[in-house]
Enzyme design. Sequence first.
Site, PDB file in Angstrom:
ATOM      1  N   ASP A 111       0.775  -1.393   0.106  1.00 44.27           N
ATOM      2  CA  ASP A 111      -0.068  -0.031   0.031  1.00 44.27           C
ATOM      3  C   ASP A 111       0.705   1.408  -0.020  1.00 44.27           C
ATOM      4  O   ASP A 111       0.522   2.047  -0.789  1.00 44.27           O
ATOM      5  CB  ASP A 111      -1.028   0.032   1.168  1.00 44.27           C
ATOM      6  CG  ASP A 111      -1.872   1.015   1.397  1.00 44.27           C
ATOM      7  OD1 ASP A 111      -2.474   1.032   0.329  1.00 44.27           O
ATOM      8  OD2 ASP A 111      -2.051   1.769   2.150  1.00 44.27           O
ATOM      9  N   LYS A 167       1.375   4.362  -2.812  1.00 47.41           N
ATOM     10  CA  LYS A 167       1.219   5.541  -2.520  1.00 47.41           C
ATOM     11  C   LYS A 167       2.424   6.552  -3.177  1.00 47.41           C
ATOM     12  O   LYS A 167       2.463   7.638  -3.432  1.00 47.41           O
ATOM     13  CB  LYS A 167       1.128   6.054  -0.959  1.00 47.41           C
ATOM     14  CG  LYS A 167      -0.272   5.453  -0.580  1.00 47.41           C
ATOM     15  CD  LYS A 167      -0.063   5.601   1.153  1.00 47.41           C
ATOM     16  CE  LYS A 167      -1.765   5.286   1.621  1.00 47.41           C
ATOM     17  NZ  LYS A 167      -1.868   4.891   2.983  1.00 47.41           N
TER      18      LYS A 167
END
Length: 823
Positions: free
Chosen positions: A682, A686
């Site tokens: 994750d 980003k």
Amino acid sequence: MQVLKFGGSSLADANCFNQVAGIINQYTQQDSIATVVSAPQGITNRLVALIESLETPSADNLQTATINQQIQQHFQGILDQTQSDYPNIQLPAINEAYQALIAQLQNLIEGAGLLGRCPEATQAQILSTGEKFSVLLLKGFLTAFNHQVATIEPENFLTIDDKSVEPIANLEISKSRFAENYPAPGKVSLMPGFFGVKSSGDLATLGRNGSDYSAAILAVCIKADACVIWTDVNGVYNADPRLVTHAQLIDKMSYHEAMELSYFGAKVLHPKTISPLSLHQIPCLIKNTHQPQEPGTLISDESGSGEVVKAISNLSDVAMINVSGPGMKGMVGMASRVFSAISLANISVIMISQSSAEYSISFCVPGNEAEAARECLNEAFELELKSELLEPISVKKELAVVTLVGDHMQQQKGIAAKFFRALSQARVNIIAIAQDSSERSISAVIRDERTDDAVKVCHQNLFLKKPTIDAIVIGCGTVGKELIAQIQKQQQWLSDKNIILKLVAIANSRQLLLNKSGINISNNWQQDLQNSSESLSLERLNQFVSEAHLTNPVIVDCTSSNVIAMQYVDFLANGYHVVTANKKANTENYDYYAKIRAMAEKKHRRFLYETNVGAGLPVIDNLQGLLRAGDELIQFEGILSGSLSFIFGELHKGLSLSQATLKAKELGFTEPNPAEDLSGLDVARKVLVIAREAGLKLELEDINLEPVVPQALAEITDAAEFMEKLPAFDATFQPQIDAAENNQQVLRYIAQIKDGQCHVKIQAVDASHPLYSVTDGENALAINTHYYQPRPVVIRGYGAGAAVTAAGLFGDILRTLAWEQEH
Ligand code: ADP
Ligand code: ASP
Ligand code: MG
């Protein structure tokens, strides 16, 4: 003396007749009253259909008989209702006249049937039946008020010019004939509207909606002090109230404004009504029969102090004719030849568009006259067309004219620009434009099917100044629910700010809930969604948006679904803004990333994803702002995961990795399976979003990702299994913690962009590092740019959680309005 006119909508049934008689009775307390009436609502349409059936005779004439029967049933229905609800009305007295009227209609039908067609005078006679019926029934109602009711027959005075293309009354002849026939009109008189006579004595109508015009002519002939048009709305609105829910009532307007408005389609007044009134300085009041206490709209010499743009109107079913060709240049008198041919064919020109008359002439005519216009031009220019000096006459059909009207527009700059910008925001293509020389009106020709959207958005931008957002929320997990709650909570604030934010659709992976006026969020929308039998598809959304005429639809993706993310290009292509918390689209292959942006630019839609990094923290917007100002990213370091920020903070409070993870999980800070957090994927997504924003054309595989735990652990898909196996890794991990602490450092899971490369890994940092103190689920981003060095700009705060993410989405949703907020 005053003239009152009641339209078909005011005479729809027996109750309406009673209401109208009450209004007239009230007026007679102060003045003598001459009343003009239309046919009961719906009757004229049926009479028109009857004529059409007579013009296309069939063997059995079944159609004619059916329509005839419907007309008589319609009349009879009103009479029956009168009998049952108003027993004081003397129906037998009316009945004789009614039977005569029906017998006359029957004769006319039979005559036309024998002839196989319906001559103009017969048509007018048939059409006048509705108005004549209204007179005889209203007379009955007024008699019940003990009034002596006189009848004024239009046949006796209302003279229609024989020569004009459209029915125009000859006021001078009408006035003198009226004076001869009605030297002393009584206290209460009634006249059927809609028709008059030609000089031959033949009956002729004043055109559809013509009773308003009848009233104006009578007002002039009778030298009335006022002409009051009673209808089914409170007056003239600044847009057609059937089309625009928030149309505003105009209290005063000038004759000129009313003329332009009705000419360009505002049905509330027949276009020719105002001219005679203006000529004789008779004020005209528009009032609502069903709400007589409302003040209405006053039309007089005064425009009133209101807005510069008074109103917007729309005229549908228009065709545009274009005459052009190489031979146009230098040919003398082309325009005059074009327009005399058109006028000889009795075709009225609605507007002439501005263009270089040397090369082409464009003008609009009513749609049903388009072919006749083409034919007459083909005839008039036969030679030029043969020798190819002219191109074939072009006829564009199914168009509409949208017009802004206002006396004060002439002193104001920028109105046209606002008008055209609004049309472009509504994604309406302008085919031609025209402005009258006094600058009281500006018109744009557009495709008819786009009229609703055009009028709504123009009204919104020019009058309402209330930008609208039609939100479509996809995904009802914690973030989606929170966003919906925030939309609900902020309604008052939005209303104070003059913004309309409607939640028109909510979808989850199975169901779709739609409501064009806005889903009632205070109700149990979850239940409604569950009960819905519809499911989400772009086709269904498109159909809904088009049928509901939504002009600013915004898709808000609160899912983490790849399937939804892969539709963004299509959403944008179909005119939706896209606001998303879902990182999938921005971290797919670079091609798709670029495609989304190209489509957004092409369609002038916004693609907003502030919540992709740091939830509600202003990361993307800041970065874009800097880059737009010519800045460049030199280095980036950040803690981009709330759960890892918390876990790493706990490590230095003496917890082991597995203990810290368990605590975070129990507090709800992690994904259901914490392996997803500890895999670092994750965070990698980003940092990829930031890197791409800064101009690096990287793919997800290019990110150097070192998970917190070994790959084998990170890949465990079962949460329980992962939590069970994690403690075994503590022993391997602990020395890293201890080593850092021995060096007065702390471990942080840091995403870094440096020298065109991205790294996501654990780093030990000392107290001088901007990320040293970031714990407890906070995110922090240190961005070094040319403008920000040696010290980076630091953005810090909670970067996860439903509330801050929803707030970030809320901010993005409002950003879709940027284009409208320049008033
Ligand atoms: P009537 O039967 O009284 O003659 P019409 O149907 O001919 O009534 O005209 C009234 C209708 O005109 C209203 O119901 C409204 O829908 C329509 N209309 C169109 N434009 C406007 C406008 N700008 N202001 C008010 N009404 C309008
Ligand atoms: N009854 C006619 C029509 O419907 C005239 C009018 O209502 O003004 O067109
Ligand atoms: Mg009307």
